[in-house]
Design a protein around this motif. Sequence first.
Motif, PDB file in Angstrom:
ATOM      1  N   ILE A 176      -1.466   2.292   2.673  1.00 41.66           N
ATOM      2  CA  ILE A 176      -3.178   2.393   2.425  1.00 41.66           C
ATOM      3  C   ILE A 176      -3.012   2.186   0.604  1.00 41.66           C
ATOM      4  CG2 ILE A 176      -4.951   3.711   2.810  1.00 41.66           C
ATOM      5  CD1 ILE A 176      -3.375   3.773   5.201  1.00 41.66           C
ATOM      6  N   VAL A 177      -3.886   1.119   0.558  1.00 46.72           N
ATOM      7  CA  VAL A 177      -3.922   0.794  -0.981  1.00 46.72           C
ATOM      8  C   VAL A 177      -5.478   0.620  -1.309  1.00 46.72           C
ATOM      9  CG1 VAL A 177      -1.672  -0.507  -1.015  1.00 46.72           C
ATOM     10  CG2 VAL A 177      -3.828  -1.613  -0.468  1.00 46.72           C
ATOM     11  N   PRO A 178      -5.527   0.754  -2.679  1.00 46.36           N
ATOM     12  CA  PRO A 178      -7.175   0.552  -3.139  1.00 46.36           C
ATOM     13  C   PRO A 178      -7.651  -0.874  -2.790  1.00 46.36           C
ATOM     14  CG  PRO A 178      -5.650   1.365  -4.925  1.00 46.36           C
ATOM     15  CD  PRO A 178      -4.578   1.047  -3.842  1.00 46.36           C
ATOM     16  N   ASP A 179      -6.728  -1.988  -3.046  1.00 42.19           N
ATOM     17  CA  ASP A 179      -7.118  -3.173  -2.487  1.00 42.19           C
ATOM     18  C   ASP A 179      -5.825  -4.237  -1.774  1.00 42.19           C
ATOM     19  OD1 ASP A 179      -9.915  -4.048  -3.533  1.00 42.19           O
ATOM     20  OD2 ASP A 179      -9.054  -2.806  -5.143  1.00 42.19           O
ATOM     21  N   VAL A 180      -6.100  -4.659  -0.900  1.00 42.00           N
ATOM     22  CA  VAL A 180      -4.975  -5.408  -0.086  1.00 42.00           C
ATOM     23  C   VAL A 180      -4.723  -6.699  -1.034  1.00 42.00           C
ATOM     24  CG1 VAL A 180      -5.464  -4.463   2.310  1.00 42.00           C
ATOM     25  CG2 VAL A 180      -6.739  -6.522   1.439  1.00 42.00           C
ATOM     26  N   THR A 181      -3.559  -6.917  -0.852  1.00 38.07           N
ATOM     27  CA  THR A 181      -3.235  -8.087  -1.837  1.00 38.07           C
ATOM     28  C   THR A 181      -3.845  -9.461  -1.037  1.00 38.07           C
ATOM     29  OG1 THR A 181      -0.754  -7.196  -1.876  1.00 38.07           O
ATOM     30  CG2 THR A 181      -1.030  -9.685  -2.340  1.00 38.07           C
ATOM     31  N   THR A 182      -3.888  -9.518   0.292  1.00 39.96           N
ATOM     32  CA  THR A 182      -4.547 -10.661   0.909  1.00 39.96           C
ATOM     33  C   THR A 182      -5.432  -9.848   2.002  1.00 39.96           C
ATOM     34  OG1 THR A 182      -2.576 -11.980   0.568  1.00 39.96           O
ATOM     35  CG2 THR A 182      -4.308 -12.691   2.250  1.00 39.96           C
ATOM     36  N   VAL A 183      -6.727 -10.242   1.835  1.00 41.58           N
ATOM     37  CA  VAL A 183      -7.583  -9.822   3.166  1.00 41.58           C
ATOM     38  C   VAL A 183      -7.398 -10.792   4.344  1.00 41.58           C
ATOM     39  CG1 VAL A 183     -10.000  -9.346   4.018  1.00 41.58           C
ATOM     40  CG2 VAL A 183      -9.116  -9.085   1.607  1.00 41.58           C
ATOM     41  N   VAL A 184      -6.812 -10.504   5.199  1.00 42.61           N
ATOM     42  CA  VAL A 184      -6.694 -11.294   6.606  1.00 42.61           C
ATOM     43  C   VAL A 184      -8.018 -10.719   7.570  1.00 42.61           C
ATOM     44  CG1 VAL A 184      -5.330 -11.615   8.645  1.00 42.61           C
ATOM     45  CG2 VAL A 184      -4.367 -11.648   6.162  1.00 42.61           C
ATOM     46  N   THR A 185      -7.858  -9.505   7.801  1.00 45.11           N
ATOM     47  CA  THR A 185      -8.905  -9.031   8.773  1.00 45.11           C
ATOM     48  C   THR A 185      -9.981  -8.253   7.886  1.00 45.11           C
ATOM     49  OG1 THR A 185      -7.410  -9.141  10.726  1.00 45.11           O
ATOM     50  CG2 THR A 185      -9.166  -7.877  10.970  1.00 45.11           C
ATOM     51  N   PRO A 186     -11.288  -8.436   8.243  1.00 42.87           N
ATOM     52  CA  PRO A 186     -12.050  -7.946   7.467  1.00 42.87           C
ATOM     53  C   PRO A 186     -12.435  -6.253   7.831  1.00 42.87           C
ATOM     54  CG  PRO A 186     -13.305  -9.425   8.908  1.00 42.87           C
ATOM     55  CD  PRO A 186     -11.830  -9.530   8.967  1.00 42.87           C
ATOM     56  N   GLY A 187     -12.570  -5.394   6.911  1.00 49.31           N
ATOM     57  CA  GLY A 187     -12.860  -3.999   7.345  1.00 49.31           C
ATOM     58  C   GLY A 187     -13.873  -3.796   8.198  1.00 49.31           C
ATOM     59  N   ASP A 188     -14.875  -4.674   8.192  1.00 46.76           N
ATOM     60  CA  ASP A 188     -16.014  -4.519   9.113  1.00 46.76           C
ATOM     61  C   ASP A 188     -15.593  -4.484  10.623  1.00 46.76           C
ATOM     62  OD1 ASP A 188     -18.635  -4.310   7.966  1.00 46.76           O
ATOM     63  OD2 ASP A 188     -19.252  -6.203   8.463  1.00 46.76           O
TER      64      ASP A 188
END
Lengths: 499, 499
Positions: B409-421
């Motif tokens: 669990i990180v402040p920002d993922v290195t790569t967004v694959v699946t959106p948090g929405d």
Amino acid sequence: MAKLDYKPYTSTEIGNPEIQRVAPKVHVSTGNDKVVDSIEDVVKATVKDGMTISFHHHFRNGDYVFNKVMRVIIDAGIKNLTLAPSSLTGVMNDMVIEAIKAGTITNITSSGMRGSLGDFVSHGGLKNPVIFRSHGNRARAIEHGDIKIDVAFLGVPNADKLGNANGMAGKAVFGSLGYALMDAQYADNVVLLTDNLVDYPNTPASIKQTQVDYVVQVDEVGDPDKIGSGATRFTKDPKELKIAGMVNDVITHSPYFKDGFSFQTGSGGAALAVTRYLREAMIANKITASFALGGITKPTTDLLKEGLVRRVMDVQDFDKGAADSMQSNPNQQEIDASWYADPDNKGAMVDQLDVAILSALEIDTKFNVNVMTGSDGVIRGAVGGHQDAATSKLTIISAPLVRGRIATIVPDVTTVVTPGDSIDVVVTEVGIAINPKRKDLIACLSNIPGVPVFTIEDLQKLAEKKVGTPKPLEFTDRTVAMVEYRDGSIIDEIKEVKD
Amino acid sequence: MAKLDYKPYTSTEIGNPEIQRVAPKVHVSTGNDKVVDSIEDVVKATVKDGMTISFHHHFRNGDYVFNKVMRVIIDAGIKNLTLAPSSLTGVMNDMVIEAIKAGTITNITSSGMRGSLGDFVSHGGLKNPVIFRSHGNRARAIEHGDIKIDVAFLGVPNADKLGNANGMAGKAVFGSLGYALMDAQYADNVVLLTDNLVDYPNTPASIKQTQVDYVVQVDEVGDPDKIGSGATRFTKDPKELKIAGMVNDVITHSPYFKDGFSFQTGSGGAALAVTRYLREAMIANKITASFALGGITKPTTDLLKEGLVRRVMDVQDFDKGAADSMQSNPNQQEIDASWYADPDNKGAMVDQLDVAILSALEIDTKFNVNVMTGSDGVIRGAVGGHQDAATSKLTIISAPLVRGRIATIVPDVTTVVTPGDSIDVVVTEVGIAINPKRKDLIACLSNIPGVPVFTIEDLQKLAEKKVGTPKPLEFTDRTVAMVEYRDGSIIDEIKEVKD
């Protein structure tokens, strides 16, 4: 709807063209709002003037779907539609005629038509010529875009809320959805009608949720008693039995009767008798078939059950026994009309077929076959799979020499449906005729005990001797229908009957 | 290959666009000359410079087909190909790298890549950016023409001489052909490779003779022992069991846990444990599921056998038990990648999914998930069905708070694959975090005994407290890969790793 660049028929050879297939439009949704209970609403949402609409004929004379939908379309005042069903059965006739008279239907392409509708069209009732296509040619035409279906209305005996459906369970079962699978895959709008909404997800899914836009709940889709009626009686007619026996002799004396052979027998009394005789010959000779093809009947699925046939490749079922077998026997594979017989393919089932037994209204001395018009020139038949299965290695026409006072073997058929080039042997109750180009068959079929060999001209003369020479038919110059060969070329035209 | 009109990701909502699908070219033949025993001849006949070629990854690390074919293509001196497999597994890595170095492969689109190939690409080894697509998005891209496959090379454990084939019988069985069915349907040339040429006609035909141009006989298509390896061990790790127990608690306390619910659990130790716990909960509560979806494992097919699941909708099988079950259980329906998850459809299976349990390499405080790049920024994963299944009503990310010295669990993922929405609940061994937009879930999941609820920020801080703050990754400005969202928009880019 009609193509403008019709080519005349030249050859049964398809060759190796490169074909660009077409694909439908998809109206994207999550699929959660497909179920409606009003045909009116669906027609309003989908059908516009000038469109092409389609239906399947798997319910045959038990069909309730066609009339329910067409009633709504006529009443909505929609005009100028092209009707492109897999075929038309008698129960649809009155409604089609009403729709033509109302201007709702102005073009038709079908496998065939019979009864009052054939009469109506033959007497000039439809302005534009009907286009008759074989089952394989319809698949070809759909895959090429010659037939572009805007809305397909497909009745099914079961479906879930998203449209997963098959023909095998429910009240009005008919088995294979073979012809309708083309419409489900290629129509821009696919509407299912069912009287049996089942739990999601419904499997096996012959038609898939990814193909379906609407699922309409109706009270009844068909009359189970009339779906399989007519076609599947076993004959006791001595003449039919004699013909069936000779057909069986021709098959078993041909080089194709060996382990792993394949056949299509079709329906009708003589065909069922052939299947019975063939069974005995297979057992006696310890021969099993790799596959049986086509419209399937219970006698054929019995062979599957017995292990005499390894696979049944099933584009439609002619009786409930065959339909039930498809549900229970994994070796009975449902195939779509393209796989069955599209000539513009990477190999269809008919291209692998050894033996086909086909019927005829007329055969002429060039071995051309007519399964479309009667001796009065009136439309009363269907191309069906006739042209398609005739591509088999041994194509046998099984027909009586005469029917009542009418010759079956004639100098020239009224309508050429299947070209003589693809016919190998004609079997009648008096004996057989072998297409002269099949010298190999003449050699092996000429000395079968009890199977006299005639020239086709001799058979024609025998028939003429029995019933005399009929008065020539009289037609006007007007074309009421065109018959396509399976490659899309025009093999014959049907003219308006002069009364 | 690359589209020029990329749009940035904006929303998980697909809406209701109207899509014109594409269709392949067909090289017409009767199908009698398809069988060849030389990959060289087939490559010569089909593959030209600049084409797009494809493979499936159903053999996973037991795949022999990819290397056999690529060896021939490289040696033939063919250049500038786009490689468009359903995914790339480790066993293909060396060959892909060799093909890139030789100029044979200059573009790649895939679900993912790992090991030496991921490292190679992340360090700038391929000039053009890789396009990563989910399984559903690959189906969408093929059906739109974004991916136009010229030649598909598809390994199968059985096929007949015309190309009827399935994944269920033979030495190297893998069950569902789900991903490969897209290639078979849409490629201009379809080449099957098999070590098991069976009698014609071969059924059930997942791939049909109407789709296949060549059938190449090879000695072996795959290593049966490596097809299902790795993924399906049942965990004994206490941390994984704890997470699995909490995932189960979240499901059973959600409003979706009721008769007729549906789920996708995926593979991996924790997922299998969830399936086991879920089984107990279903029995205890007398609840059965309407369907289980996805990549399928034996524990899931056991539920089918037991009657706890009514249908298994199967796009791939992760182990031999699941593959064998597909052959024997008619309620395990093979589905293609379009039916599974194409968002531009008339309803895909994922659109009907209640509960999905997914994994993560990283999750950030916006609930965005990374399943593609490691904590070192190097490509080591796959989109798979992650974005697709995340459309479910209850999407659960199951992951440990930290892995070794690395925070999950990180402040920002290195790569967004699946959106948090599209993510609803994150489950770790210390407790869960609920996406604040799911107020309904907060209400029903906040008082489960033994399941502490945190904010996602609290979980992130807990992780940071355990392992500290890592040195920021360093990348160059060069884009080595683009990650598409399932609708074809670009959700993130992956930059070259700076050493």
